[in-house]
Motif scaffolding. Structure first.
Motif, PDB file in Angstrom:
ATOM      1  N   TRP A  17       0.310  -1.443   0.260  1.00 33.98           N
ATOM      2  CA  TRP A  17       0.197  -0.177  -0.266  1.00 33.98           C
ATOM      3  C   TRP A  17       1.029   1.111   0.146  1.00 33.98           C
ATOM      4  N   LEU A  18       0.217   2.293  -0.841  1.00 30.42           N
ATOM      5  CA  LEU A  18       1.420   3.640  -0.778  1.00 30.42           C
ATOM      6  C   LEU A  18       1.678   3.878   1.020  1.00 30.42           C
ATOM      7  N   GLY A  19       0.630   4.424   1.746  1.00 28.74           N
ATOM      8  CA  GLY A  19       0.922   4.499   3.578  1.00 28.74           C
ATOM      9  C   GLY A  19       0.316   5.472   3.491  1.00 28.74           C
ATOM     10  N   GLY A  53       0.841   2.272 -10.515  1.00 28.98           N
ATOM     11  CA  GLY A  53       1.751   1.213 -10.595  1.00 28.98           C
ATOM     12  C   GLY A  53       1.445   1.357 -12.171  1.00 28.98           C
ATOM     13  N   GLY A  54       2.989   1.093 -12.578  1.00 32.22           N
ATOM     14  CA  GLY A  54       3.685   0.962 -13.408  1.00 32.22           C
ATOM     15  C   GLY A  54       4.051   0.067 -14.087  1.00 32.22           C
ATOM     16  N   GLY A  55       3.909  -1.142 -13.038  1.00 32.41           N
ATOM     17  CA  GLY A  55       4.376  -3.362 -13.136  1.00 32.41           C
ATOM     18  C   GLY A  55       2.987  -3.448 -14.435  1.00 32.41           C
ATOM     19  N   ASN A  56       3.475  -5.103 -14.172  1.00 26.66           N
ATOM     20  CA  ASN A  56       2.866  -6.030 -14.490  1.00 26.66           C
ATOM     21  C   ASN A  56       0.901  -5.996 -14.306  1.00 26.66           C
ATOM     22  N   THR A  57       1.227  -5.859 -12.579  1.00 29.62           N
ATOM     23  CA  THR A  57      -0.409  -5.871 -12.241  1.00 29.62           C
ATOM     24  C   THR A  57      -1.288  -4.421 -12.742  1.00 29.62           C
ATOM     25  N   ALA A  58      -0.229  -3.230 -12.213  1.00 26.68           N
ATOM     26  CA  ALA A  58      -1.033  -2.133 -12.397  1.00 26.68           C
ATOM     27  C   ALA A  58      -1.806  -2.196 -13.791  1.00 26.68           C
ATOM     28  N   VAL A  59      -0.690  -2.564 -15.097  1.00 26.27           N
ATOM     29  CA  VAL A  59      -1.199  -2.607 -16.409  1.00 26.27           C
ATOM     30  C   VAL A  59      -2.421  -3.821 -16.627  1.00 26.27           C
ATOM     31  N   HIS A  68       2.133   6.630 -12.564  1.00 26.45           N
ATOM     32  CA  HIS A  68       2.646   6.000 -12.601  1.00 26.45           C
ATOM     33  C   HIS A  68       3.616   7.069 -12.330  1.00 26.45           C
ATOM     34  N   ARG A  69       4.447   7.055 -11.524  1.00 28.84           N
ATOM     35  CA  ARG A  69       5.412   7.817 -10.824  1.00 28.84           C
ATOM     36  C   ARG A  69       6.550   8.281 -11.563  1.00 28.84           C
ATOM     37  N   ARG A  70       7.454   7.395 -13.363  1.00 28.84           N
ATOM     38  CA  ARG A  70       8.043   7.827 -13.763  1.00 28.84           C
ATOM     39  C   ARG A  70       7.502   8.230 -15.079  1.00 28.84           C
ATOM     40  N   LEU A 124       6.728   2.614 -18.137  1.00 24.89           N
ATOM     41  CA  LEU A 124       6.313   1.312 -17.307  1.00 24.89           C
ATOM     42  C   LEU A 124       7.509   0.281 -17.601  1.00 24.89           C
ATOM     43  N   ARG A 125       7.543  -0.384 -16.308  1.00 30.92           N
ATOM     44  CA  ARG A 125       7.878  -0.813 -15.569  1.00 30.92           C
ATOM     45  C   ARG A 125       7.193  -2.241 -16.437  1.00 30.92           C
ATOM     46  N   ALA A 126       5.851  -2.559 -16.638  1.00 30.06           N
ATOM     47  CA  ALA A 126       5.264  -3.706 -17.390  1.00 30.06           C
ATOM     48  C   ALA A 126       5.708  -3.924 -18.826  1.00 30.06           C
ATOM     49  N   GLU A 127       5.300  -5.689 -19.347  1.00 25.95           N
ATOM     50  CA  GLU A 127       6.211  -6.724 -20.203  1.00 25.95           C
ATOM     51  C   GLU A 127       5.514  -5.466 -21.737  1.00 25.95           C
ATOM     52  N   LYS A 128       6.012  -5.046 -21.993  1.00 30.60           N
ATOM     53  CA  LYS A 128       6.291  -4.199 -23.908  1.00 30.60           C
ATOM     54  C   LYS A 128       4.647  -4.942 -24.348  1.00 30.60           C
ATOM     55  N   ALA A 152      -1.658  -0.716  -6.996  1.00 30.32           N
ATOM     56  CA  ALA A 152      -1.048  -1.876  -7.596  1.00 30.32           C
ATOM     57  C   ALA A 152       0.380  -1.693  -7.606  1.00 30.32           C
ATOM     58  N   ILE A 153       1.154  -2.032  -6.580  1.00 30.22           N
ATOM     59  CA  ILE A 153       2.261  -1.152  -6.276  1.00 30.22           C
ATOM     60  C   ILE A 153       3.419  -2.178  -5.830  1.00 30.22           C
ATOM     61  N   GLY A 154       2.798  -3.932  -6.307  1.00 33.81           N
ATOM     62  CA  GLY A 154       3.513  -4.683  -5.843  1.00 33.81           C
ATOM     63  C   GLY A 154       3.956  -5.078  -4.948  1.00 33.81           C
ATOM     64  N   HIS A 155       4.404  -6.078  -3.949  1.00 41.85           N
ATOM     65  CA  HIS A 155       4.157  -7.101  -3.004  1.00 41.85           C
ATOM     66  C   HIS A 155       5.549  -7.299  -2.117  1.00 41.85           C
TER      67      HIS A 155
HETATM   68  P1  NAP Z   1       6.347  -4.288  -9.411  1.00 41.72           P
HETATM   69  O1  NAP Z   1       6.883  -5.216 -11.040  1.00 41.72           O
HETATM   70  O2  NAP Z   1       7.424  -4.784  -8.525  1.00 41.72           O
HETATM   71  O3  NAP Z   1       5.974  -3.210  -9.895  1.00 41.72           O
HETATM   72  C1  NAP Z   1       5.359  -2.291  -8.813  1.00 41.72           C
HETATM   73  C2  NAP Z   1       5.246  -1.166  -9.601  1.00 41.72           C
HETATM   74  O4  NAP Z   1       4.483   0.017  -8.642  1.00 41.72           O
HETATM   75  C3  NAP Z   1       6.414  -0.852 -10.246  1.00 41.72           C
HETATM   76  O5  NAP Z   1       5.891   0.112 -11.384  1.00 41.72           O
HETATM   77  C4  NAP Z   1       6.575   1.095  -9.414  1.00 41.72           C
HETATM   78  O6  NAP Z   1       7.954   1.972 -10.116  1.00 41.72           O
HETATM   79  C5  NAP Z   1       5.472   1.069  -8.870  1.00 41.72           C
HETATM   80  N1  NAP Z   1       5.511   2.361  -7.445  1.00 41.72           N
HETATM   81  C6  NAP Z   1       6.674   1.025  -6.394  1.00 41.72           C
HETATM   82  N2  NAP Z   1       5.746   1.647  -5.184  1.00 41.72           N
HETATM   83  C7  NAP Z   1       5.642   2.758  -5.613  1.00 41.72           C
HETATM   84  C8  NAP Z   1       4.728   3.802  -4.790  1.00 41.72           C
HETATM   85  N3  NAP Z   1       5.314   3.736  -3.158  1.00 41.72           N
HETATM   86  N4  NAP Z   1       4.216   4.846  -5.722  1.00 41.72           N
HETATM   87  C9  NAP Z   1       3.866   4.755  -6.540  1.00 41.72           C
HETATM   88  N5  NAP Z   1       4.289   3.794  -7.139  1.00 41.72           N
HETATM   89  C10 NAP Z   1       5.293   2.718  -6.700  1.00 41.72           C
HETATM   90  O7  NAP Z   1       5.336  -5.500  -8.768  1.00 41.72           O
HETATM   91  P2  NAP Z   1       3.431  -6.198 -10.198  1.00 41.72           P
HETATM   92  O8  NAP Z   1       3.264  -5.199 -11.037  1.00 41.72           O
HETATM   93  O9  NAP Z   1       2.562  -6.780  -8.900  1.00 41.72           O
HETATM   94  O10 NAP Z   1       4.590  -7.680 -10.144  1.00 41.72           O
HETATM   95  C11 NAP Z   1       4.576  -8.232  -9.327  1.00 41.72           C
HETATM   96  C12 NAP Z   1       5.807  -9.643  -9.867  1.00 41.72           C
HETATM   97  O11 NAP Z   1       4.592 -10.550 -10.442  1.00 41.72           O
HETATM   98  C13 NAP Z   1       6.239  -9.326 -11.613  1.00 41.72           C
HETATM   99  O12 NAP Z   1       7.806  -9.649 -11.390  1.00 41.72           O
HETATM  100  C14 NAP Z   1       5.766  -9.767 -12.037  1.00 41.72           C
HETATM  101  O13 NAP Z   1       6.151  -9.831 -13.511  1.00 41.72           O
HETATM  102  C15 NAP Z   1       4.434 -10.505 -11.989  1.00 41.72           C
HETATM  103  N6  NAP Z   1       3.204 -10.205 -12.604  1.00 41.72           N
HETATM  104  C16 NAP Z   1       3.022 -10.836 -14.020  1.00 41.72           C
HETATM  105  C17 NAP Z   1       2.119 -10.518 -14.724  1.00 41.72           C
HETATM  106  C18 NAP Z   1       2.030 -11.512 -15.691  1.00 41.72           C
HETATM  107  O14 NAP Z   1       3.362 -12.551 -15.958  1.00 41.72           O
HETATM  108  N7  NAP Z   1       1.175 -11.509 -16.929  1.00 41.72           N
HETATM  109  C19 NAP Z   1       1.371  -9.786 -14.269  1.00 41.72           C
HETATM  110  C20 NAP Z   1       1.474  -9.228 -13.336  1.00 41.72           C
HETATM  111  C21 NAP Z   1       2.192  -9.296 -12.390  1.00 41.72           C
HETATM  112  P3  NAP Z   1       8.523   1.973 -10.775  1.00 41.72           P
HETATM  113  O15 NAP Z   1       8.604   1.095 -11.972  1.00 41.72           O
HETATM  114  O16 NAP Z   1       8.791   3.745 -10.986  1.00 41.72           O
HETATM  115  O17 NAP Z   1       9.581   1.002  -9.586  1.00 41.72           O
END
Ligand code: NAP
Ligand code: FAD
Length: 330
Positions: free
Chosen positions: A120-122, A154-160, A177-179, A182-186, A249-252
């Protein structure tokens, strides 16, 4: 009287890592006990379409995949237990895990597969509106936003993926997204850029959730989120935007609080394992899946690590038996 259950092997967690470890250890006749935790099936139960788990030519659903794994683990002889571990003693013989039900589970070897949880963002207002317009699970709550405007942080796979999923319900989705990339797959990025229902706020951070809070709010207005304050991190300018729901959706975070000061971890809380192994620093304790993997974090890698942990635990138990026989014979 306290209920105690013993098995040669205890598996903590029921995601792809835990279920796979159960399938392998059950087929090795180790009669594993598997403790499911609060989220039977793990993170994959919070997603819809899965396209990258090998073995399925057609798109499958995350919850369905996990149900298949659960049934497979049961069919080969896993003792599947609905409970949550609240405390462990991994240096005792046998090792002990204490369930919230009051049951004490004892085992010769333990596989930790407790995975990870949403971050969570906190923000104070994020906490206030959790469950009232702020969510970390589009699959669970997206349905409530039919024809409404939502934001995904968020900008990762989950967010997208959450943003794409939400377009099935919402009128419009704003990805924040803060940047500026995106970090997500192309392939997922391309889908977002092509989707007319999604717009992206680059270089931006959510700073406040606005609305009518559940407690001590305006009794005459509906409880929930009505707007958000977003700051551009480059210009420093903040503005308010009307919004009906916000999906974070900012990670785990790895679920390792239980093992703090007991097992070696890295500074972000992921369990350290020996190179090319799932062995932890404690003899007979193995860690598999997201709980020990800060790099790949995929269902298939978690399942692979579950298999590794099972094979390593089986070998370790066999070595213990041999050592015992040798010392008895001497
Ligand atoms: P993640 O890849 O760690 O991405 C987290 C995103 O949230 C990043 O874009 C990050 O920004 C942003 N973020 C983190 N802290 C933040 C904050 N305090 N404020 C604002 N933005 C913040 O996490 P995820 O997307 O949950 O994915 C986790 C894992 O599961 C990954 O390995 C992913 O590949 C996998 N997954 C796979 C699939 C799939 O294969 N289809 C689907 C979902 C998840 P920055 O980019 O600036 O760091
Ligand atoms: P998890 O799935 O996190 O499971 C952990 C288990 O441990 C849970 O059952 C929980 O109840 C249990 N547990 C936790 N604490 C305790 C305790 N104290 N006592 C007992 N049990 C406990 N990966 C892909 O490969 N493809 C995808 O399409 C994909 N989509 C995803 C979509 C989303 C929205 C998310 C969040 C992730 C996605 N992933 C995907 C990543 C994938 O879900 C994870 O990598 C995988 O689930 C990790 O498996 P795991 O077994 O390590 O742990």
């Amino acid at each position: 009287m306290t209920d105690t259950k013993h098995s040669k092997i205890l598996i903590i967690g029921s995601g792809p890592a835990g279920y796979t470890a159960a399938i392998y250890t059950a087929r090795a006749n180790l009669k594993p006990m598997l403790i499911t935790g609060m989220q039977p099936g793990g993170q994959m139960t919070t997603t819809t379409e899965v396209e990258n788990y090998p073995g399925f030519a057609d798109v499958i659903q995350g919850p369905w995949l996990m149900e298949q794994m659960r049934k497979q683990a049961l069919h080969v002889g896993t003792d599947m237990i609905i409970d949550t571990i609240t405390k462990v003693d991994l240096n005792s013989k046998p090792k002990k895990a204490f369930g919230s039900s009051g049951t004490i589970y004892t085992a010769d070897a333990v596989i930790i597969a407790t995975g990870a949880q949403a971050q969570w963002l906190g923000l104070e207002t994020e906490e206030i509106f959790k469950g009232y317009g702020v969510s970390a699970c589009a699959t669970c709550d997206g349905f409530f936003y039919k024809d409404k405007n939502v934001a995904v942080i968020g900008g990762g796979n989950t967010a997208v993926e959450e943003a794409l999923f939400l377009t099935g319900f919402a009128k419009h989705v704003t990805l924040i997204h803060r940047r500026d990339e995106l970090r997500a797959e192309k392939i997922l990025q391309d889908r977002v850029f092509e989707n007319k229902k999604i717009s992206i706020m680059w270089d931006s951070e959510l700073t406040e959730v606005l609305g009518n809070p559940p407690n001590n709010g305006d009794n005459n207005a509906p409880v929930g989120v009505s707007a958000m304050k977003v700051k551009n991190v480059k210009t420093g300018k903040a503005a308010e935007y009307p919004i009906d729901g916000i999906f974070v959706a900012i990670g785990h975070k790895p679920a390792t609080d239980l093992f703090k000061d007991i097992i070696d971890m890295d500074k972000t809380g992921y369990i350290n394992t020996a190179p090319d192994s799932t062995a932890t620093n404690i003899e007979g304790v193995f860690a598999a899946g997201d709980v020990a993997d800060n790099k790949y974090r995929q269902a298939v890698t978690a399942a692979g690590m579950g298999c590794m942990a099972a094979l390593e635990a089986d070998r370790w138990l066999a070595e213990q038996n041999t050592a015992k026989k040798d010392s008895n014979a001497a």
